[in-house]
Design an enzyme around this catalytic site. Sequence first.
Site, PDB file in Angstrom:
ATOM      1  N   LYS A 162       1.286  29.339 169.604  1.00 33.01           N
ATOM      2  CA  LYS A 162       0.756  29.516 170.963  1.00 33.01           C
ATOM      3  C   LYS A 162       1.900  29.500 171.960  1.00 33.01           C
ATOM      4  CE  LYS A 162       1.596  26.300 173.077  1.00 33.01           C
ATOM      5  NZ  LYS A 162       2.926  25.672 173.411  1.00 33.01           N
ATOM      6  N   TYR A 250      -3.035  23.997 176.837  1.00 34.58           N
ATOM      7  CA  TYR A 250      -3.905  23.019 176.170  1.00 34.58           C
ATOM      8  C   TYR A 250      -5.073  22.643 177.084  1.00 34.58           C
ATOM      9  CZ  TYR A 250      -0.467  22.607 172.521  1.00 34.58           C
ATOM     10  OH  TYR A 250       0.363  22.899 171.484  1.00 34.58           O
TER      11      TYR A 250
END
Length: 407
Positions: A162, A250
């Site tokens: 990511k 996140y």
Amino acid sequence: MIGNGMTRRTFIEAGGGVATASLAMAASPAAALLQSGGATVKGQPLPDGVKLPTVAPKRKRPDSVGFAIVGLGGYALNQMMPRFDQAERAHIAAIVSGNPNKLTRVGDAYGVPADARYSYEDFAKIASDDRIDAVYIVLPTGLHAEWVTRAFAARKHVLCEKPMALSSAECARMIAAGQRAKRKLMIAYRSHFEPYNLEAMKLMQQKAAGDIRLVRTEQSYRMGPTSPSQNWRTSRALAGGGPLEDYGIYGLQSALYLTGEMPESISATTFRPTGDPRFAEIFAHVASQWRFPSGAVAQLVTSYDSAGTNFAHVRGTTGALIMDPATSYSGQKMRLEGRDDREFTPGDPSVQFARQLDHFADAVRDNAAIRTPGEMGLRDLRLIEAIYAAAADGRTVKLAPDGTMRG
Ligand code: NAD
């Protein structure tokens, strides 16, 4: 305006949405091959403090998926590579690095055969290496699109760190390359395999805090003195806008999987101080406000210039879920406040790394559905683009259900 005289257009042109080199480049000379929109692979020294294994991890099953690890940096060496030992169906088959010394030291420690240690220049040769089923891309973000595409050109499956890339256009090209190659693509969103976050998703689906009204997430830390030439995380070509792509993602993910909704509108603001080499090319803070179709609202804050925190709070009509820290490697804490206060300890967070590997292996071997596919990475980049657009234009951006901006 994004900040400091930078419009959305100049931000993107400066590398905030780095264009990916096309597959056609695979036929170009080696030097050109290694470049992508100003981002170039470059061997780095072994990070300080890395503990290499004294005993090489063993492959456990005959149908174990062999991974080539691309990029031997801090996250690969400190977190993911040691966790292959805990995976049932995944093993390290090859490594790829621009630093010959690292290839030797890491290869010896992990028992990688000498002929399965590749340089970036030799990468295309993995196509004929049957020991390699999948490629794990752990490079700086601005290099993901290029190297994922190369891995698909070598007809390997891909697990990509990511954030998936620096723009939704890059993500779309990566997905298309995987489809053309008929290979799997998974984004390494480890929280989807972590017991606290899985329990939180379940609790929110069960309305443990009632109907969700408010969500707040914050992911921040204070970056030490550095500059784009010293640290890729401060380089626009390698890191996009900075904290949002790296850490704030996140909070973005939490807001989505805890509410189970996509936002219908976003407003945002960014800040970039002048004269600080850390923020010559990236933002110091990014804050956004989202409104969901249910009427719930979320506030997401991320920063590279404030004392460390990593929390997600969900407040519903009957209580609140407090996750703090929310998405760490370990040490998660989670409690429900309200009618029945409760502390949760659903399991060891450190299983997330190996479970993520086994999940991908199941997709490769059994065609199991991927929980965090490329389409999820694309969705998130659309939201990141909407956040920057809202901040740049000083307006509320309206979104379609797939996260694309309306109008
Ligand atoms: P890092 O700087 O420690 O390592 C990056 C590695 O990439 C370097 O060691 C080097 O081997 C290689 N590299 C090739 N070209 C490079 C270049 N031009 N500049 C710098 N390095 C280059 O970074 P990291 O923390 O290991 O991050 C790598 C990837 O992993 C990023 O995509 C990051 O977002 C992701 N990450 C994910 C998590 C997670 O929890 N899932 C945590 C940290 C990092």
